[in-house]
Enzyme design. Structure first.
Site, PDB file in Angstrom:
ATOM      1  N   HIS A  64       0.863  -1.177   0.000  1.00  0.00           N
ATOM      2  CA  HIS A  64       0.000   0.000   0.000  1.00  0.00           C
ATOM      3  C   HIS A  64       0.901   1.228   0.000  1.00  0.00           C
ATOM      4  CE1 HIS A  64      -3.080   2.497   2.616  1.00  0.00           C
ATOM      5  NE2 HIS A  64      -2.908   3.019   1.411  1.00  0.00           N
ATOM      6  N   ASP A 173      -9.306  -0.725   4.775  1.00  0.00           N
ATOM      7  CA  ASP A 173      -8.098  -0.581   5.596  1.00  0.00           C
ATOM      8  C   ASP A 173      -8.299   0.488   6.663  1.00  0.00           C
ATOM      9  OD1 ASP A 173      -5.526  -0.328   6.579  1.00  0.00           O
ATOM     10  OD2 ASP A 173      -4.624   0.239   4.668  1.00  0.00           O
TER      11      ASP A 173
HETATM   12  C1  DX5 Z   1      -2.937   3.395   7.815  1.00  0.00           C
HETATM   13  C2  DX5 Z   1      -2.513   2.073   7.217  1.00  0.00           C
HETATM   14  C3  DX5 Z   1      -3.170   0.885   7.784  1.00  0.00           C
HETATM   15  C4  DX5 Z   1      -2.966   0.664   9.258  1.00  0.00           C
HETATM   16  C5  DX5 Z   1      -4.077  -0.184   9.768  1.00  0.00           C
HETATM   17  O1  DX5 Z   1      -2.419   4.408   7.034  1.00  0.00           O
HETATM   18  O2  DX5 Z   1      -2.782   2.076   5.823  1.00  0.00           O
HETATM   19  O3  DX5 Z   1      -2.817  -0.280   7.048  1.00  0.00           O
HETATM   20  O4  DX5 Z   1      -1.753   0.061   9.552  1.00  0.00           O
HETATM   21  O5  DX5 Z   1      -3.937  -0.278  11.150  1.00  0.00           O
HETATM   22  P1  DX5 Z   1      -5.189  -0.494  12.112  1.00  0.00           P
HETATM   23  O6  DX5 Z   1      -5.803  -1.806  11.729  1.00  0.00           O
HETATM   24  O7  DX5 Z   1      -4.575  -0.481  13.454  1.00  0.00           O
HETATM   25  O8  DX5 Z   1      -6.127   0.648  11.862  1.00  0.00           O
HETATM   26 ZN    ZN Z   2      -2.543   0.186   4.663  1.00  0.00          ZN
END
Ligand code: DX5
Ligand code: ZN
Length: 213
Positions: A64, A173
């Site tokens: 990502h 996400d």
């Molecule tokens: C945020 C990221 C996510 C994040 C998700 O910018 O893209 O992938 O790590 O973490 P949680 O599940 O803790 O929200």
């Molecule tokens: Zn992410």
């Protein structure tokens, strides 16, 4: 539901151990958050560290990108043979060209939308991408609160996907946990990213992945 734990919440002092733990817990993809300190107010990892992640992983990587200059970063990460590379539509002047480039490198192209970006923004890309990633938090950090309007966006996106490319996956996400995952499934979501829920679960990583599934 396919599960892509985000290593952003791993212990980077024990990164290979923490990558092995999600693979042993039978995750479907290993989600890698690449941040450049420009597109988002945080800075994470480059190809040196992601190479170590790839070597520790028995599952495909889902990269990502949260960066400016997407094309440069695609070139950096392509040699690691990820399954997906996703880029933010808000940051790309030539999204269709970038999709073609990612595909030509043998990687499945995906496009990401911030919480304010309507699904219609990628309507004419849907025929050419394999996945759309809907952010359910503002990108930049793990451990944030889920933004529920993503459910409506997923429902709208699903209608467009059925029209243009029924094989295209929807990924969500940010802030995903065992309390909101059913509503995501009901909205047509195929893949969820979960960072803090998986890595900070009191019972353990495998249990967390199993509870999401
Ligand atoms: C945020 C990221 C996510 C994040 C998700 O910018 O893209 O992938 O790590 O973490 P949680 O599940 O803790 O929200
Ligand atoms: Zn992410």
């Amino acid at each position: 539901m396919l599960i892509a734990p985000s290593i952003l919440s791993a212990d980077f002092g024990h990164l290979s151990r923490d990558v092995e733990a999600i693979c042993d817990g039978d995750c479907d993809f290993v989600h890698v958050d690449v941040m450049d300190g420009h597109f988002v107010p945080n800075l994470t990892i480059g190809p040196v560290v992601v190479d170590a992640v790839a070597k520790a992983s028995t599952k495909p990587l889902d990269i990502h990108l949260m960066v400016e200059n997407n094309s440069f970063f695609v070139d950096l990460f392509a040699p690691l043979r990820p399954e997906f590379i996703s880029f933010h539509i808000e940051e790309e002047k030539h999204p269709h060209r970038l999709v073609q480039k990612i595909r030509s490198l043998g990687i499945r192209p995906a496009v990401t939308l911030n919480p304010h970006t309507p699904p219609q923004a990628v309507e004419y890309l849907l025929a050419d991408v394999d996945m759309v990633l809907l952010m359910s938090v503002n990108p930049g950090f793990g451990g944030q609160k889920f933004i529920p309007s993503v459910l409506q966006r997923a429902t709208e996106l699903k209608k467009l996907i059925n029209k243009y490319n029924p094989n295209c996956l929807i990924e969500v996400d940010g802030g995903v946990n065992d309390q909101n995952i059913q509503s995501l499934k009901d909205a047509g979501v195929d893949v969820v990213v979960a960072g803090s829920y998986v890595y900070k679960h009191p019972v353990g990583i495998s249990h967390a992945i199993a509870s999401l599934k």
